[in-house]
Design an enzyme around this catalytic site. Sequence first.
Site, PDB file in Angstrom:
ATOM      1  N   MET A   1       0.800  -1.231   0.000  1.00 55.59           N
ATOM      2  CA  MET A   1       0.000   0.000   0.000  1.00 55.59           C
ATOM      3  C   MET A   1       0.836   1.287   0.000  1.00 55.59           C
ATOM      4  O   MET A   1       0.403   2.302   0.551  1.00 55.59           O
ATOM      5  CB  MET A   1      -0.945  -0.023   1.214  1.00 55.59           C
ATOM      6  CG  MET A   1      -1.861  -1.235   1.258  1.00 55.59           C
ATOM      7  SD  MET A   1      -2.837  -1.439  -0.239  1.00 55.59           S
ATOM      8  CE  MET A   1      -4.108  -0.233   0.097  1.00 55.59           C
TER       9      MET A   1
ATOM     10  N   HIS B   1      -3.932  -4.828  -9.436  1.00 57.22           N
ATOM     11  CA  HIS B   1      -4.895  -3.843  -8.931  1.00 57.22           C
ATOM     12  C   HIS B   1      -6.314  -4.356  -9.217  1.00 57.22           C
ATOM     13  O   HIS B   1      -6.581  -4.844 -10.316  1.00 57.22           O
ATOM     14  CB  HIS B   1      -4.666  -2.494  -9.616  1.00 57.22           C
ATOM     15  CG  HIS B   1      -5.542  -1.418  -9.075  1.00 57.22           C
ATOM     16  ND1 HIS B   1      -5.299  -0.799  -7.864  1.00 57.22           N
ATOM     17  CD2 HIS B   1      -6.681  -0.861  -9.552  1.00 57.22           C
ATOM     18  CE1 HIS B   1      -6.254   0.084  -7.630  1.00 57.22           C
ATOM     19  NE2 HIS B   1      -7.110   0.071  -8.634  1.00 57.22           N
TER      20      HIS B   1
END
Length: 185
Positions: free
Chosen positions: A85, A104
């Site tokens: 992240m 993603h």
Amino acid sequence: MKKIAIFISGAGSNMLALAQQIQTGTVEAKIAYIISDKPEATGIKKAQQLGLKTQIISWQKENIISLIKQLQKDDIDYIILAGFMRLLPPDFVNVFSQKIINIHPSLLPKYKGLKAIKRSFESVDKYGGITIHYVDEGMDTGPIIAQFKVPRLPNDTLADFEARIHKCEHENYGKILQQIFTGVK
Ligand code: GRF
């Protein structure tokens, strides 16, 4: 055989799926270690249970510079982001150009950044999906390697849709990585 480092920040389900595909030989690679920027990432425990080497990095400039040196010294061929992240700094990305791959949970360029599955679910789109791409300096902007559509069904709850997206990720990240690692489609 390609040597990889997998970067995670959370649950690590993609890391786990990939590690299992590597253990069974479906994906040909050697995992050097799993790196997390979060000591509490539950994926770290899962990696240790599989007997994988893990390392926690406190995400500060000097540690990032040492990490780049470490990855070079260890001859890491590919850095695989699996729910990592953080935005990697330009120095990092430039050193490993075309060697960092991310997954993603949307059909990029739609829904870059956080909460992509929720935003996709709340849209009027008939399909969500996943994208596997090279990492550049931007947030989810690098060259796309592969995309897979996932239907958003009329009676889906967010949890249903999310589960279908993750299943698609777990089935396809390894497949695409195997093609990249071996050069065979
Ligand atoms: C995945 O949906 C991945 O696409 C995104 O973050 C999530 C990580 O999940 N980048 P997990 O940690 O692999 O379970």
